[in-house]
Design a protein around this motif. Structure first.
Motif, PDB file in Angstrom:
ATOM      1  N   GLY A 165       0.791  -1.213   0.000  1.00 29.59           N
ATOM      2  CA  GLY A 165       0.000   0.000   0.000  1.00 29.59           C
ATOM      3  C   GLY A 165       0.826   1.266   0.000  1.00 29.59           C
ATOM      4  O   GLY A 165       0.409   2.287  -0.565  1.00 29.59           O
ATOM      5  N   GLU A 166       1.998   1.228   0.616  1.00 31.67           N
ATOM      6  CA  GLU A 166       2.853   2.412   0.617  1.00 31.67           C
ATOM      7  C   GLU A 166       3.313   2.765  -0.796  1.00 31.67           C
ATOM      8  O   GLU A 166       3.386   3.951  -1.161  1.00 31.67           O
ATOM      9  CB  GLU A 166       4.055   2.186   1.528  1.00 31.67           C
ATOM     10  CG  GLU A 166       3.704   2.112   3.002  1.00 31.67           C
ATOM     11  CD  GLU A 166       4.927   1.961   3.877  1.00 31.67           C
ATOM     12  OE1 GLU A 166       6.049   1.903   3.316  1.00 31.67           O
ATOM     13  OE2 GLU A 166       4.775   1.904   5.112  1.00 31.67           O
ATOM     14  N   CYS A 167       3.623   1.752  -1.586  1.00 32.92           N
ATOM     15  CA  CYS A 167       4.011   2.016  -2.975  1.00 32.92           C
ATOM     16  C   CYS A 167       2.830   2.568  -3.772  1.00 32.92           C
ATOM     17  O   CYS A 167       2.997   3.441  -4.628  1.00 32.92           O
ATOM     18  CB  CYS A 167       4.559   0.748  -3.626  1.00 32.92           C
ATOM     19  SG  CYS A 167       6.354   0.518  -3.413  1.00 32.92           S
ATOM     20  N   VAL A 168       1.635   2.063  -3.496  1.00 32.83           N
ATOM     21  CA  VAL A 168       0.438   2.606  -4.156  1.00 32.83           C
ATOM     22  C   VAL A 168       0.309   4.090  -3.850  1.00 32.83           C
ATOM     23  O   VAL A 168       0.138   4.926  -4.761  1.00 32.83           O
ATOM     24  CB  VAL A 168      -0.836   1.869  -3.705  1.00 32.83           C
ATOM     25  CG1 VAL A 168      -2.082   2.568  -4.262  1.00 32.83           C
ATOM     26  CG2 VAL A 168      -0.812   0.417  -4.160  1.00 32.83           C
ATOM     27  N   ASP A 169       0.388   4.455  -2.576  1.00 35.17           N
ATOM     28  CA  ASP A 169       0.198   5.849  -2.176  1.00 35.17           C
ATOM     29  C   ASP A 169       1.277   6.762  -2.767  1.00 35.17           C
ATOM     30  O   ASP A 169       0.985   7.870  -3.226  1.00 35.17           O
ATOM     31  CB  ASP A 169       0.202   5.960  -0.654  1.00 35.17           C
ATOM     32  CG  ASP A 169      -1.018   5.303  -0.021  1.00 35.17           C
ATOM     33  OD1 ASP A 169      -2.039   5.144  -0.732  1.00 35.17           O
ATOM     34  OD2 ASP A 169      -0.945   4.940   1.164  1.00 35.17           O
ATOM     35  N   ALA A 170       2.509   6.292  -2.789  1.00 33.56           N
ATOM     36  CA  ALA A 170       3.598   7.099  -3.340  1.00 33.56           C
ATOM     37  C   ALA A 170       3.401   7.320  -4.838  1.00 33.56           C
ATOM     38  O   ALA A 170       3.628   8.423  -5.358  1.00 33.56           O
ATOM     39  CB  ALA A 170       4.942   6.422  -3.069  1.00 33.56           C
ATOM     40  N   TRP A 171       2.978   6.279  -5.543  1.00 30.90           N
ATOM     41  CA  TRP A 171       2.758   6.387  -6.983  1.00 30.90           C
ATOM     42  C   TRP A 171       1.602   7.321  -7.297  1.00 30.90           C
ATOM     43  O   TRP A 171       1.688   8.155  -8.211  1.00 30.90           O
ATOM     44  CB  TRP A 171       2.494   4.998  -7.551  1.00 30.90           C
ATOM     45  CG  TRP A 171       2.236   4.964  -9.017  1.00 30.90           C
ATOM     46  CD1 TRP A 171       3.156   5.042 -10.024  1.00 30.90           C
ATOM     47  CD2 TRP A 171       0.958   4.824  -9.651  1.00 30.90           C
ATOM     48  NE1 TRP A 171       2.530   4.964 -11.256  1.00 30.90           N
ATOM     49  CE2 TRP A 171       1.187   4.828 -11.043  1.00 30.90           C
ATOM     50  CE3 TRP A 171      -0.333   4.684  -9.177  1.00 30.90           C
ATOM     51  CZ2 TRP A 171       0.143   4.695 -11.971  1.00 30.90           C
ATOM     52  CZ3 TRP A 171      -1.379   4.562 -10.088  1.00 30.90           C
ATOM     53  CH2 TRP A 171      -1.126   4.569 -11.474  1.00 30.90           C
ATOM     54  N   LEU A 172       0.511   7.208  -6.538  1.00 32.50           N
ATOM     55  CA  LEU A 172      -0.640   8.080  -6.758  1.00 32.50           C
ATOM     56  C   LEU A 172      -0.267   9.544  -6.547  1.00 32.50           C
ATOM     57  O   LEU A 172      -0.680  10.412  -7.323  1.00 32.50           O
ATOM     58  CB  LEU A 172      -1.782   7.689  -5.814  1.00 32.50           C
ATOM     59  CG  LEU A 172      -2.476   6.358  -6.100  1.00 32.50           C
ATOM     60  CD1 LEU A 172      -3.449   6.009  -4.972  1.00 32.50           C
ATOM     61  CD2 LEU A 172      -3.216   6.395  -7.436  1.00 32.50           C
ATOM     62  N   ALA A 173       0.524   9.810  -5.510  1.00 28.55           N
ATOM     63  CA  ALA A 173       0.942  11.195  -5.249  1.00 28.55           C
ATOM     64  C   ALA A 173       1.811  11.719  -6.383  1.00 28.55           C
ATOM     65  O   ALA A 173       1.650  12.869  -6.826  1.00 28.55           O
ATOM     66  CB  ALA A 173       1.692  11.264  -3.918  1.00 28.55           C
TER      67      ALA A 173
END
Length: 228
Positions: A165-173
């Motif tokens: 999930g951390e990679c998801v959030d970083a990519w979305l940002a």
């Protein structure tokens, strides 16, 4: 003219099945010329049938009636490679890549490989028919179900698998995108397992919206993203 509608339906189904079986058996893009030769039809008739099939969302066409996608198959890299015992396919998205062993005869397990869109770490799983692959990775879908066909290439390009999930959030940002839907690998596997059942056979029909919503609910997908 009497009988024309029935005749066109038969022709369309011949072309649809030929497209899907070509992809399934070889992993290669079906072409207008190849379909015309294989079905003993004129190229103009093939093009007309493909355009009707595109209107019915059985295929996605590019310029000059090139077949870009016939879900779960695709003609070009879109983030995933899927290797079976006999064939190598491009995977159109996480959903489609996990679907291939459930659909293609003689390929009960495949190696699905990709990279995390955020950190570019290589990721791979052996995906079979019996149970989900192990792993803590997650799939993230950007586009809600009701709008997936508004721009289907963008939709598929953004159904990816991330380390966590951390990679998801970083990519979305970084991409300035809103959070869509995140699911674990078992849920992705259940979604892929039955969605394309029968697509290689004659007489296949796409699910109506109500039936699609029922399927999503059955595999554990809930909320407005899935029309529920």
């Amino acid at each position: 003219m009497p009988g024309m509608a029935d005749e066109s339906t038969v022709v369309d189904e011949d072309v649809r099945v030929a497209v899907y079986r070509r992809y399934a058996e070889t992993g290669l893009e079906p072409t207008v010329v190849g379909l015309a030769e294989g079905l003993h039809m004129g190229e103009d008739a093939i093009r007309i049938a493909l355009r009707r099939l595109a209107g019915q969302r059985h295929v996605v066409l590019g310029s000059d009636d090139r077949i870009l996608m016939a879900h779960p198959f695709t003609s070009a890299p879109m983030g995933f490679a899927v290797m079976g015992d006999h064939t190598l396919w491009w995977g159109g998205c996480a959903w489609d890549s996990f679907a291939l062993p459930h659909l293609v005869p003689g390929e009960p397990a495949v190696l699905v490989s990709t990279t995390c869109p955020n950190c570019h770490r290589p990721l791979a799983w052996t995906v079979g028919r019996e149970k989900p692959p192990p792993g803590h990775e997650v799939a993230h879908f950007v586009t809600p179900a009701a709008h997936m066909w508004d721009d289907v290439l963008r939709t598929c390009s953004n159904q990816r698998i991330f380390c966590d999930g951390e990679c998801v959030d970083a990519w979305l940002a970084r991409e300035s995108l809103e959070r869509g839907y995140v699911m674990d690998l078992p849920t992705l596997w259940r979604l892929a397992k039955g969605w394309y059942a029968g697509r290689l056979d004659r007489g296949y029909t796409r699910r109506e919206p109500a039936a699609a919503a029922d399927f999503f609910h059955e595999v554990g997908l809930e909320g407005p993203f899935w029309g529920l």
